[in-house]
Design a protein around this motif. Structure first.
Motif, PDB file in Angstrom:
ATOM      1  N   LEU A  64       0.883  -1.164   0.000  1.00 18.05           N
ATOM      2  CA  LEU A  64       0.000   0.000   0.000  1.00 18.05           C
ATOM      3  C   LEU A  64       0.922   1.215   0.000  1.00 18.05           C
ATOM      4  O   LEU A  64       1.744   1.355   0.904  1.00 18.05           O
ATOM      5  CB  LEU A  64      -0.872  -0.016   1.260  1.00 18.05           C
ATOM      6  CG  LEU A  64      -1.516  -1.376   1.571  1.00 18.05           C
ATOM      7  CD1 LEU A  64      -2.004  -1.431   3.005  1.00 18.05           C
ATOM      8  CD2 LEU A  64      -2.630  -1.644   0.586  1.00 18.05           C
ATOM      9  N   VAL A  65       0.821   2.055  -1.002  1.00 15.48           N
ATOM     10  CA  VAL A  65       1.812   3.125  -1.158  1.00 15.48           C
ATOM     11  C   VAL A  65       1.148   4.479  -1.413  1.00 15.48           C
ATOM     12  O   VAL A  65       0.005   4.540  -1.877  1.00 15.48           O
ATOM     13  CB  VAL A  65       2.793   2.811  -2.313  1.00 15.48           C
ATOM     14  CG1 VAL A  65       3.535   1.499  -2.073  1.00 15.48           C
ATOM     15  CG2 VAL A  65       2.089   2.784  -3.645  1.00 15.48           C
ATOM     16  N   CYS A  72       7.173  10.431  -0.960  1.00 15.89           N
ATOM     17  CA  CYS A  72       6.952   9.241  -0.123  1.00 15.89           C
ATOM     18  C   CYS A  72       6.949   7.971  -0.988  1.00 15.89           C
ATOM     19  O   CYS A  72       7.455   6.933  -0.584  1.00 15.89           O
ATOM     20  CB  CYS A  72       5.629   9.353   0.611  1.00 15.89           C
ATOM     21  SG  CYS A  72       5.334  10.937   1.389  1.00 15.89           S
ATOM     22  N   TYR A  73       6.372   8.071  -2.167  1.00 14.18           N
ATOM     23  CA  TYR A  73       6.343   6.945  -3.107  1.00 14.18           C
ATOM     24  C   TYR A  73       7.769   6.582  -3.515  1.00 14.18           C
ATOM     25  O   TYR A  73       8.150   5.406  -3.511  1.00 14.18           O
ATOM     26  CB  TYR A  73       5.510   7.317  -4.332  1.00 14.18           C
ATOM     27  CG  TYR A  73       5.464   6.258  -5.404  1.00 14.18           C
ATOM     28  CD1 TYR A  73       4.491   5.267  -5.369  1.00 14.18           C
ATOM     29  CD2 TYR A  73       6.379   6.244  -6.446  1.00 14.18           C
ATOM     30  CE1 TYR A  73       4.429   4.289  -6.348  1.00 14.18           C
ATOM     31  CE2 TYR A  73       6.334   5.271  -7.425  1.00 14.18           C
ATOM     32  CZ  TYR A  73       5.359   4.289  -7.375  1.00 14.18           C
ATOM     33  OH  TYR A  73       5.314   3.324  -8.345  1.00 14.18           O
ATOM     34  N   GLU A  74       8.542   7.591  -3.848  1.00 16.44           N
ATOM     35  CA  GLU A  74       9.936   7.366  -4.250  1.00 16.44           C
ATOM     36  C   GLU A  74      10.732   6.732  -3.110  1.00 16.44           C
ATOM     37  O   GLU A  74      11.559   5.853  -3.329  1.00 16.44           O
ATOM     38  CB  GLU A  74      10.582   8.672  -4.700  1.00 16.44           C
ATOM     39  CG  GLU A  74      12.005   8.523  -5.194  1.00 16.44           C
ATOM     40  CD  GLU A  74      12.134   7.675  -6.456  1.00 16.44           C
ATOM     41  OE1 GLU A  74      13.206   7.093  -6.661  1.00 16.44           O
ATOM     42  OE2 GLU A  74      11.168   7.606  -7.234  1.00 16.44           O
ATOM     43  N   SER A  93      -2.734   5.818  -2.119  1.00 18.95           N
ATOM     44  CA  SER A  93      -3.501   6.903  -1.516  1.00 18.95           C
ATOM     45  C   SER A  93      -2.536   8.005  -1.111  1.00 18.95           C
ATOM     46  O   SER A  93      -1.409   7.726  -0.695  1.00 18.95           O
ATOM     47  CB  SER A  93      -4.269   6.423  -0.281  1.00 18.95           C
ATOM     48  OG  SER A  93      -4.891   7.532   0.355  1.00 18.95           O
ATOM     49  N   ALA A  94      -2.980   9.238  -1.217  1.00 16.17           N
ATOM     50  CA  ALA A  94      -2.170  10.372  -0.768  1.00 16.17           C
ATOM     51  C   ALA A  94      -2.324  10.596   0.734  1.00 16.17           C
ATOM     52  O   ALA A  94      -1.701  11.495   1.287  1.00 16.17           O
ATOM     53  CB  ALA A  94      -2.570  11.634  -1.534  1.00 16.17           C
ATOM     54  N   ASP A  95      -3.111   9.772   1.399  1.00 13.89           N
ATOM     55  CA  ASP A  95      -3.409   9.944   2.822  1.00 13.89           C
ATOM     56  C   ASP A  95      -2.865   8.747   3.605  1.00 13.89           C
ATOM     57  O   ASP A  95      -3.317   7.613   3.417  1.00 13.89           O
ATOM     58  CB  ASP A  95      -4.927  10.061   2.985  1.00 13.89           C
ATOM     59  CG  ASP A  95      -5.365  10.390   4.394  1.00 13.89           C
ATOM     60  OD1 ASP A  95      -4.604  10.116   5.352  1.00 13.89           O
ATOM     61  OD2 ASP A  95      -6.479  10.920   4.541  1.00 13.89           O
ATOM     62  N   PHE A  96      -1.896   9.006   4.506  1.00 16.49           N
ATOM     63  CA  PHE A  96      -1.311   7.915   5.283  1.00 16.49           C
ATOM     64  C   PHE A  96      -2.348   7.217   6.164  1.00 16.49           C
ATOM     65  O   PHE A  96      -2.244   6.013   6.403  1.00 16.49           O
ATOM     66  CB  PHE A  96      -0.146   8.417   6.145  1.00 16.49           C
ATOM     67  CG  PHE A  96       1.122   8.630   5.377  1.00 16.49           C
ATOM     68  CD1 PHE A  96       1.766   7.571   4.753  1.00 16.49           C
ATOM     69  CD2 PHE A  96       1.678   9.887   5.284  1.00 16.49           C
ATOM     70  CE1 PHE A  96       2.941   7.755   4.047  1.00 16.49           C
ATOM     71  CE2 PHE A  96       2.852  10.096   4.575  1.00 16.49           C
ATOM     72  CZ  PHE A  96       3.488   9.031   3.955  1.00 16.49           C
ATOM     73  N   SER A  97      -3.354   7.940   6.659  1.00 16.37           N
ATOM     74  CA  SER A  97      -4.358   7.284   7.508  1.00 16.37           C
ATOM     75  C   SER A  97      -5.147   6.243   6.709  1.00 16.37           C
ATOM     76  O   SER A  97      -5.544   5.207   7.252  1.00 16.37           O
ATOM     77  CB  SER A  97      -5.288   8.309   8.159  1.00 16.37           C
ATOM     78  OG  SER A  97      -6.024   9.018   7.195  1.00 16.37           O
ATOM     79  N   VAL A  98      -5.344   6.473   5.416  1.00 13.77           N
ATOM     80  CA  VAL A  98      -6.000   5.491   4.559  1.00 13.77           C
ATOM     81  C   VAL A  98      -5.105   4.266   4.399  1.00 13.77           C
ATOM     82  O   VAL A  98      -5.568   3.120   4.503  1.00 13.77           O
ATOM     83  CB  VAL A  98      -6.356   6.099   3.179  1.00 13.77           C
ATOM     84  CG1 VAL A  98      -6.812   5.033   2.201  1.00 13.77           C
ATOM     85  CG2 VAL A  98      -7.411   7.180   3.333  1.00 13.77           C
TER      86      VAL A  98
END
Length: 166
Positions: A64-65, A72-74, A93-98
């Motif tokens: 999950l990235v 963060c992806y890199e 997702s752009a949201d870490f909580s997700v």
């Protein structure tokens, strides 16, 4: 640093940014870094795993990235690459909580900065890495600008409210 040119062009006085140990960020000329906070990046996984964890042990897991336009992806691509594998991405997702919620539901594993983890995630283990990764959060100003009272007040408040890391 995508927003720092605005700082050097005098469009803004303070820019708060982050970088990862595997994805450094250049500070533009005539700018200064202030209020550093360094925090660990943790592996979020359902169930219990002995810490610290080796990323190579999760090579066959679904990942999950963050979305691919984020540093963060890199960081995840580089960390997994250094561990000898390319992550099999099943969700972005752009949201870490997700991402943490998906990990708690057993959908896969994720790397998340400690400060980005929602308080009290249920059903997810947060594990330190055997090969530590860190995220640094900091403020950037033009050189000498921190002496200005209004800018100094904001930087002092950032220093006051910034946690010392987890």
């Amino acid at each position: 640093m995508s927003r720092s040119p605005r700082c050097t062009r005098r469009e803004v006085d303070i820019v708060v940014v982050h970088s990862y140990s595997l994805v450094p960020r250049n500070i533009p000329p005539r700018c200064e870094e202030r209020v550093p906070l360094e925090e660990p990046v943790l592996l979020a996984a359902a169930g219990q795993v002995a810490s610290p964890v080796r990323l190579a042990d999760f090579a066959d897991e679904p990942w999950l990235v963050p979305t691919s336009d984020l540093s963060c992806y890199e960081m995840i691509q580089r960390a997994c690459g250094a561990a000898g594998f390319v992550p099999s991405v099943v969700a972005e997702s752009a949201d870490f909580s997700v991402l943490v919620a998906l990990a708690a539901a057993g959908a896969g594993v994720a790397l998340v900065p400690a400060m980005a983890v929602p308080s009290g995630p249920v059903g997810v283990g947060l594990h330190e890495l055997a090969e530590p990764l860190t995220r640094k959060v900091f403020a950037v100003t033009r050189s000498g600008l921190a002496r200005r009272p209004d800018v100094r007040a904001v930087l002092d408040e950032l220093a006051r409210v910034t946690p010392s890391g987890r």
